[in-house]
Design a protein around this motif. Sequence first.
Motif, PDB file in Angstrom:
ATOM      1  N   THR A  72      95.621 -16.479  73.879  1.00  0.00           N
ATOM      2  CA  THR A  72      96.331 -16.060  72.663  1.00  0.00           C
ATOM      3  C   THR A  72      96.081 -17.027  71.513  1.00  0.00           C
ATOM      4  O   THR A  72      95.840 -16.618  70.371  1.00  0.00           O
ATOM      5  CB  THR A  72      97.838 -15.959  72.949  1.00  0.00           C
ATOM      6  OG1 THR A  72      98.061 -14.994  73.988  1.00  0.00           O
ATOM      7  CG2 THR A  72      98.602 -15.525  71.704  1.00  0.00           C
ATOM      8  N   TYR A 122      91.137 -17.755  65.669  1.00  0.00           N
ATOM      9  CA  TYR A 122      89.924 -17.081  65.197  1.00  0.00           C
ATOM     10  C   TYR A 122      90.232 -16.176  64.003  1.00  0.00           C
ATOM     11  O   TYR A 122      89.473 -16.134  63.033  1.00  0.00           O
ATOM     12  CB  TYR A 122      89.329 -16.266  66.341  1.00  0.00           C
ATOM     13  CG  TYR A 122      88.085 -15.478  65.984  1.00  0.00           C
ATOM     14  CD1 TYR A 122      86.823 -16.066  66.021  1.00  0.00           C
ATOM     15  CD2 TYR A 122      88.173 -14.126  65.631  1.00  0.00           C
ATOM     16  CE1 TYR A 122      85.683 -15.344  65.707  1.00  0.00           C
ATOM     17  CE2 TYR A 122      87.040 -13.403  65.318  1.00  0.00           C
ATOM     18  CZ  TYR A 122      85.795 -14.009  65.356  1.00  0.00           C
ATOM     19  OH  TYR A 122      84.675 -13.282  65.032  1.00  0.00           O
ATOM     20  N   THR A 123      91.353 -15.456  64.073  1.00  0.00           N
ATOM     21  CA  THR A 123      91.684 -14.522  62.994  1.00  0.00           C
ATOM     22  C   THR A 123      91.968 -15.234  61.675  1.00  0.00           C
ATOM     23  O   THR A 123      91.827 -14.639  60.607  1.00  0.00           O
ATOM     24  CB  THR A 123      92.909 -13.659  63.367  1.00  0.00           C
ATOM     25  OG1 THR A 123      94.054 -14.499  63.557  1.00  0.00           O
ATOM     26  CG2 THR A 123      92.655 -12.867  64.640  1.00  0.00           C
ATOM     27  N   ARG A 126      92.549 -16.626  70.115  1.00  0.00           N
ATOM     28  CA  ARG A 126      92.416 -15.389  69.337  1.00  0.00           C
ATOM     29  C   ARG A 126      93.097 -15.529  67.970  1.00  0.00           C
ATOM     30  O   ARG A 126      92.536 -15.141  66.945  1.00  0.00           O
ATOM     31  CB  ARG A 126      93.017 -14.212  70.099  1.00  0.00           C
ATOM     32  CG  ARG A 126      92.843 -12.864  69.375  1.00  0.00           C
ATOM     33  CD  ARG A 126      93.602 -11.769  70.107  1.00  0.00           C
ATOM     34  NE  ARG A 126      93.111 -11.630  71.458  1.00  0.00           N
ATOM     35  CZ  ARG A 126      92.010 -10.954  71.789  1.00  0.00           C
ATOM     36  NH1 ARG A 126      91.296 -10.376  70.847  1.00  0.00           N
ATOM     37  NH2 ARG A 126      91.639 -10.846  73.049  1.00  0.00           N
ATOM     38  N   ARG A 127      94.300 -16.059  67.950  1.00  0.00           N
ATOM     39  CA  ARG A 127      95.033 -16.185  66.683  1.00  0.00           C
ATOM     40  C   ARG A 127      94.339 -17.170  65.746  1.00  0.00           C
ATOM     41  O   ARG A 127      94.287 -16.959  64.536  1.00  0.00           O
ATOM     42  CB  ARG A 127      96.479 -16.613  66.958  1.00  0.00           C
ATOM     43  CG  ARG A 127      97.304 -15.567  67.709  1.00  0.00           C
ATOM     44  CD  ARG A 127      98.751 -16.008  67.834  1.00  0.00           C
ATOM     45  NE  ARG A 127      99.414 -16.034  66.528  1.00  0.00           N
ATOM     46  CZ  ARG A 127     100.558 -16.653  66.284  1.00  0.00           C
ATOM     47  NH1 ARG A 127     101.157 -17.339  67.272  1.00  0.00           N
ATOM     48  NH2 ARG A 127     101.098 -16.631  65.093  1.00  0.00           N
ATOM     49  N   LEU A 181      84.318 -11.212  70.835  1.00  0.00           N
ATOM     50  CA  LEU A 181      85.380 -12.163  71.147  1.00  0.00           C
ATOM     51  C   LEU A 181      86.149 -11.762  72.394  1.00  0.00           C
ATOM     52  O   LEU A 181      86.446 -12.609  73.250  1.00  0.00           O
ATOM     53  CB  LEU A 181      86.328 -12.277  69.952  1.00  0.00           C
ATOM     54  CG  LEU A 181      87.496 -13.247  70.103  1.00  0.00           C
ATOM     55  CD1 LEU A 181      86.998 -14.679  70.241  1.00  0.00           C
ATOM     56  CD2 LEU A 181      88.455 -13.125  68.928  1.00  0.00           C
ATOM     57  N   ASP A 182      86.490 -10.486  72.535  1.00  0.00           N
ATOM     58  CA  ASP A 182      87.319 -10.055  73.659  1.00  0.00           C
ATOM     59  C   ASP A 182      86.674 -10.375  75.005  1.00  0.00           C
ATOM     60  O   ASP A 182      87.328 -10.907  75.913  1.00  0.00           O
ATOM     61  CB  ASP A 182      87.588  -8.547  73.569  1.00  0.00           C
ATOM     62  CG  ASP A 182      88.525  -8.198  72.429  1.00  0.00           C
ATOM     63  OD1 ASP A 182      89.248  -9.094  71.964  1.00  0.00           O
ATOM     64  OD2 ASP A 182      88.533  -7.033  71.994  1.00  0.00           O
ATOM     65  N   LEU A 236      86.715 -14.150  75.600  1.00  0.00           N
ATOM     66  CA  LEU A 236      88.036 -14.679  75.965  1.00  0.00           C
ATOM     67  C   LEU A 236      88.399 -14.318  77.400  1.00  0.00           C
ATOM     68  O   LEU A 236      89.041 -15.113  78.104  1.00  0.00           O
ATOM     69  CB  LEU A 236      89.093 -14.137  75.006  1.00  0.00           C
ATOM     70  CG  LEU A 236      89.079 -14.720  73.588  1.00  0.00           C
ATOM     71  CD1 LEU A 236      90.136 -14.058  72.724  1.00  0.00           C
ATOM     72  CD2 LEU A 236      89.288 -16.228  73.614  1.00  0.00           C
TER      73      LEU A 236
END
Length: 330
Positions: A135, A141-142, A138-139, A87-88, A91
């Motif tokens: 951001t 996805y979590t 990512r949020r 993911l990192d 992104l």
Amino acid sequence: MLRVDFSGRELARLRMARSVDPLWEIALSLHMLQTRQAALVFDPWRREVHGALERSGLTAAVRGLMLLCPPAAYFPDFLTPGGEPDLDTGLEKVMSTPRQRLAAELSRLYAGAPLPSGVRRLAEGSPEALRWLGTALRRYYTVAVEPYLPAIRTEAAADRSERAEAALTGGAEGLLASYGVLPEWRCEGTALRAPYPMDREIRLDGRTLTLVPGFFCVRAPLALADDELPPVLVHPLSPAPGWLERSRPSESTPPAAQLIGTSRAQLLGLLDRPMTTTGLAAALDLAPSTTSRHTSVLREAGLLTSRRSGLCVLHRRTPLGEALLEGALR
């Protein structure tokens, strides 16, 4: 209808992604939240995720993401740069999209209509808007993808084992033909036909087509809109109804786990169809060496069999293994 016609060279270069792509799963799951597709399969997930987004205070941010990723015939390619296993890294590529590309793809998304203010700032390449996008992705996805990774990886690993066996026994033609079992998909010699929102042909022009499994992909494949980008075709994994409940750990330890251990019981449970050591390792999130030791113990106990097929070893559950899982042993 989607059409892909392969030359002999292009067919030989056909490849499968190692597993699901996190950014494609983000985009596909956003589509699922905005529709009622495959309600029997995904409604329990929808209810759970809607509640989790509200508790996490992410509802407004996700509405903003939906403006960028509607369940339509087109959504921007820059959201799924592809080829990134984590993911990192993915992104970082999204947040590094050139301003010219942002403007072109977002203008195409709104087809001449005025862009919403947040989308307009992103189209202008605003660093603040790009940081917000990274951001928010990512949020989201979590909450909506990461908690379900065990089930997602299990489906992807089983699919990869099936495709690998088809390729080992039938070569590139066998791999291509294995996609003909999907609903409404057809393989005609070296041509692939699949349902699609419009008539479209993917012209490879000697390039490699990468087949990417999509857990939240339903029936029809997805492809990048820009023909100049490396060609990708995302295909459905088609999880069965009840996948969410089956992925939950049992409150009590199953009898099989009491006898052979939790990891080996989980491994045995995955073998509803033949799988390779690599596929099992990916599904269980274990090192291949650890998985190999588990399969050796289970094989010596008569709970699975292993057969070499080309360069891979395929493991199958035995009737004794079935009986153990079903609790029939006394």
